[in-house]
Design a protein around this motif. Structure first.
Motif, PDB file in Angstrom:
ATOM      1  N   ASN A  98       0.819  -1.211   0.000  1.00 21.34           N
ATOM      2  CA  ASN A  98       0.000   0.000   0.000  1.00 21.34           C
ATOM      3  C   ASN A  98       0.853   1.260   0.000  1.00 21.34           C
ATOM      4  OD1 ASN A  98      -2.339  -1.549   0.061  1.00 21.34           O
ATOM      5  ND2 ASN A  98      -2.409  -1.576   2.299  1.00 21.34           N
ATOM      6  N   ALA A  99       2.033   1.221   0.610  1.00 20.02           N
ATOM      7  CA  ALA A  99       2.918   2.388   0.618  1.00 20.02           C
ATOM      8  C   ALA A  99       3.381   2.724  -0.795  1.00 20.02           C
ATOM      9  CB  ALA A  99       4.115   2.131   1.527  1.00 20.02           C
ATOM     10  N   MET A 100       3.739   1.707  -1.575  1.00 26.88           N
ATOM     11  CA  MET A 100       4.123   1.950  -2.957  1.00 26.88           C
ATOM     12  C   MET A 100       2.957   2.539  -3.743  1.00 26.88           C
ATOM     13  SD  MET A 100       6.027   1.962  -5.596  1.00 26.88           S
ATOM     14  CE  MET A 100       7.528   1.099  -5.149  1.00 26.88           C
ATOM     15  N   LEU A 101       1.757   2.000  -3.534  1.00 24.69           N
ATOM     16  CA  LEU A 101       0.568   2.527  -4.213  1.00 24.69           C
ATOM     17  C   LEU A 101       0.311   3.975  -3.814  1.00 24.69           C
ATOM     18  CD1 LEU A 101      -1.844   2.034  -6.053  1.00 24.69           C
ATOM     19  CD2 LEU A 101      -3.088   1.118  -4.082  1.00 24.69           C
ATOM     20  N   ALA A 102       0.509   4.303  -2.532  1.00 27.36           N
ATOM     21  CA  ALA A 102       0.295   5.673  -2.062  1.00 27.36           C
ATOM     22  C   ALA A 102       1.270   6.641  -2.719  1.00 27.36           C
ATOM     23  CB  ALA A 102       0.442   5.722  -0.540  1.00 27.36           C
ATOM     24  N   VAL A 103       2.531   6.244  -2.834  1.00 26.77           N
ATOM     25  CA  VAL A 103       3.532   7.108  -3.472  1.00 26.77           C
ATOM     26  C   VAL A 103       3.209   7.289  -4.948  1.00 26.77           C
ATOM     27  CG1 VAL A 103       5.955   7.299  -4.089  1.00 26.77           C
ATOM     28  CG2 VAL A 103       5.325   6.556  -1.798  1.00 26.77           C
ATOM     29  N   ILE A 104       2.760   6.228  -5.610  1.00 30.95           N
ATOM     30  CA  ILE A 104       2.400   6.319  -7.031  1.00 30.95           C
ATOM     31  C   ILE A 104       1.227   7.276  -7.222  1.00 30.95           C
ATOM     32  CG2 ILE A 104       1.427   5.029  -8.963  1.00 30.95           C
ATOM     33  CD1 ILE A 104       3.075   2.616  -8.037  1.00 30.95           C
ATOM     34  N   ILE A 105       0.198   7.141  -6.383  1.00 35.02           N
ATOM     35  CA  ILE A 105      -0.971   8.029  -6.480  1.00 35.02           C
ATOM     36  C   ILE A 105      -0.556   9.486  -6.295  1.00 35.02           C
ATOM     37  CG2 ILE A 105      -3.126   8.679  -5.345  1.00 35.02           C
ATOM     38  CD1 ILE A 105      -3.546   5.711  -4.711  1.00 35.02           C
ATOM     39  N   THR A 106       0.257   9.749  -5.302  1.00 38.21           N
ATOM     40  CA  THR A 106       0.698  11.119  -5.030  1.00 38.21           C
ATOM     41  C   THR A 106       1.517  11.682  -6.182  1.00 38.21           C
ATOM     42  OG1 THR A 106       0.815  10.529  -2.687  1.00 38.21           O
ATOM     43  CG2 THR A 106       1.862  12.576  -3.350  1.00 38.21           C
ATOM     44  N   THR A 107       2.414  10.894  -6.737  1.00 41.82           N
ATOM     45  CA  THR A 107       3.257  11.372  -7.834  1.00 41.82           C
ATOM     46  C   THR A 107       2.431  11.641  -9.086  1.00 41.82           C
ATOM     47  OG1 THR A 107       5.078  10.034  -6.947  1.00 41.82           O
ATOM     48  CG2 THR A 107       5.320  10.888  -9.186  1.00 41.82           C
ATOM     49  N   VAL A 108       1.505  10.747  -9.398  1.00 38.54           N
ATOM     50  CA  VAL A 108       0.639  10.957 -10.565  1.00 38.54           C
ATOM     51  C   VAL A 108      -0.181  12.222 -10.391  1.00 38.54           C
ATOM     52  CG1 VAL A 108      -1.318  10.012 -11.854  1.00 38.54           C
ATOM     53  CG2 VAL A 108       0.562   8.514 -11.180  1.00 38.54           C
ATOM     54  N   TRP A 109      -0.714  12.435  -9.202  1.00 36.86           N
ATOM     55  CA  TRP A 109      -1.493  13.647  -8.932  1.00 36.86           C
ATOM     56  C   TRP A 109      -0.649  14.904  -9.118  1.00 36.86           C
ATOM     57  CZ3 TRP A 109      -1.212  17.467  -5.098  1.00 36.86           C
ATOM     58  CH2 TRP A 109      -2.336  18.276  -4.971  1.00 36.86           C
ATOM     59  N   MET A 110       0.621  14.849  -8.701  1.00 33.10           N
ATOM     60  CA  MET A 110       1.520  15.995  -8.846  1.00 33.10           C
ATOM     61  C   MET A 110       1.866  16.267 -10.307  1.00 33.10           C
ATOM     62  SD  MET A 110       2.619  17.844  -6.237  1.00 33.10           S
ATOM     63  CE  MET A 110       4.201  18.390  -6.851  1.00 33.10           C
ATOM     64  N   ASN A 111       2.088  15.215 -11.100  1.00 35.39           N
ATOM     65  CA  ASN A 111       2.545  15.372 -12.480  1.00 35.39           C
ATOM     66  C   ASN A 111       1.411  15.591 -13.472  1.00 35.39           C
ATOM     67  OD1 ASN A 111       5.092  14.881 -11.464  1.00 35.39           O
ATOM     68  ND2 ASN A 111       5.177  12.768 -12.158  1.00 35.39           N
TER      69      ASN A 111
END
Length: 314
Positions: free
Chosen positions: A177-190
C-alpha cells in the motif's frame, strides 16, 4: 564646390564597398559573437553538469573516507558489489515498478482529461482550471495534503472506510500500500503539467480533419485513434520522455511521505543514493549508484528515441 554626377556616383560606390567590407568582417567573426553568447551557458554546464558527472565517475572507482576523500583505487569493484547486492537489486526493481506505473498512469489520465477538456461543453473552463491546479502546488504542500488523506484514523480514506463499514487500509505502514500511495501522489503531482501540454497539442489539431471525419461517419473513438493520436504524437513522445526521466529522479515526495519505507518498499534509487551519501557517509557507494542510475536513464531514453520516435508523425 559643386559635386558632379560622376563624383557622386564614385562616393556612393565607396560607401557600398565599405558596407560590404563591414558585412564581410562581421560574417568572418560570427564564431566570436556566438561564443560570446554561448560562453556563459557552456560555463554553467561545465561547472554544474559535466564536472560533477566526471567527479562522480572518478569517486565511484575508489574507496572514500567519511569526508568523501578518495583513499584506495578499486576499479569496477564497487559496481560488482552493487550488482551482487540484494538490497540494491530490490531498490532497482522497486524503481522500475514505480517508473512504469507513474509513466503509464500520468500519460493515460492526462491524455483522457485533455481530450475531454478539448470538447466544447458548458463549464469546461472550470474543469480545465481544476485539472491544471497541481502545477502550482509545491512538493512539501502536496506531501502534507496526502499525509492527511492517508492518515489511518482521521484521513479522508479512513473516514470513507468507516462510513462504508470497511476495514481501513494501512496506506503508509503496509509495503504494498505504501508503494501505491507514493504512485498516487506522484501521478497527482505530475498530472497538471501533462494535461496542459497535451491539451495545447490537441487544440492545435486542424478542425477540418474532424469535420471531414464526421462527414464520412467516423465515430468519436475512431477520430481519437486515427486523427488525434497521430497528430499529437510528437507531443506524446516529448511527454513520455520527460515523465520517465522525472519518475527516475523522484525524491521529494518519497522523503516526506515514506522515507523509503516500510521495509525499503519505496526505497527508490535516488533516495538510496541520498541515504548512502548523507546518512551512511559512503560516498563511493552513492557515487557508484548515481552512475548506474545515469546509465539506466540514458538507456531508457535511447530506447525511446530508437523505437518510439519511428511512430511519431512530424
Amino acid at each position: 564646390m559643386l559635386k558632379t554626377p560622376a563624383t557622386s556616383e564614385v562616393a556612393s560606390e565607396k560607401k557600398s564597398v565599405s558596407k560590404k567590407k563591414f558585412v564581410f568582417r562581421l560574417n568572418a567573426n560570427d564564431k566570436y559573437f556566438s561564443m560570446f553568447f554561448l560562453g556563459p551557458s557552456l560555463l554553467l554546464l561545465g561547472l554544474f553538469v559535466f564536472y560533477p558527472l566526471f567527479k562522480t565517475l572518478y569517486i565511484s572507482m575508489f574507496l572514500t573516507d567519511t569526508f568523501g576523500n578518495t583513499t584506495v583505487f578499486t576499479g569496477l569493484q564497487n559496481y560488482v558489489n552493487l550488482i551482487s547486492s540484494a538490497d540494491f537489486m530490490n531498490s532497482l526493481f522497486v524503481t522500475l515498478i514505480y517508473v512504469l506505473a507513474v509513466t503509464v498512469l500520468t500519460i493515460t489520465m492526462g491524455l483522457l482529461l485533455a481530450n475531454l477538456a478539448s470538447k466544447k461543453l458548458p463549464g469546461i473552463g472550470i474543469f480545465r482550471t481544476l485539472y491544471s491546479m497541481t502545477m502550482g502546488v509545491s512538493v512539501a504542500v502536496a506531501a502534507i495534503f496526502w499525509l492527511f488523506m492517508f492518515n489511518p484514523s482521521t484521513g479522508f480514506f479512513a473516514l470513507v472506510s468507516n462510513a462504508l463499514k470497511l476495514t481501513p487500509i494501512n496506506w503508509l505502514t503496509d509495503p504494498k500500500n505504501a508503494m501505491l500511495a507514493v504512485i498516487i501522489t506522484t501521478v497527482w503531482m505530475n498530472l497538471g503539467f501533462t494535461f496542459l501540454i497535451l491539451l495545447g497539442s490537441i487544440e492545435s489539431v486542424p478542425r477540418s480533419l474532424y469535420e471531414a471525419a464526421e462527414v464520412e461517419g467516423a465515430s468519436s473513438s475512431r477520430q481519437f485513434f486515427k486523427i488525434t493520436l497521430p497528430m499529437i504524437s510528437p507531443t506524446l513522445f516529448f511527454v513520455s520522455t520527460i515523465t520517465i526521466i522525472d519518475a527516475f529522479k523522484s525524491f521529494g515526495l518519497i522523503d516526506l511521505i515514506t522515507k523509503g519505507g516500510p521495509t525499503n518498499a519505496t526505497n527508490m534509487l535516488v533516495y538510496r543514493i541520498y541515504k548512502d551519501a548523507f546518512y551512511s557517509g559512503n560516498y563511493a557507494k552513492s557515487s557508484t549508484e548515481a552512475i548506474i542510475l545515469t546509465v539506466i536513464i540514458a538507456f531508457f531514453t535511447l530506447i525511446q528515441f530508437k523505437f518510439l520516435e519511428k511512430k511519431v508523425n512530424y
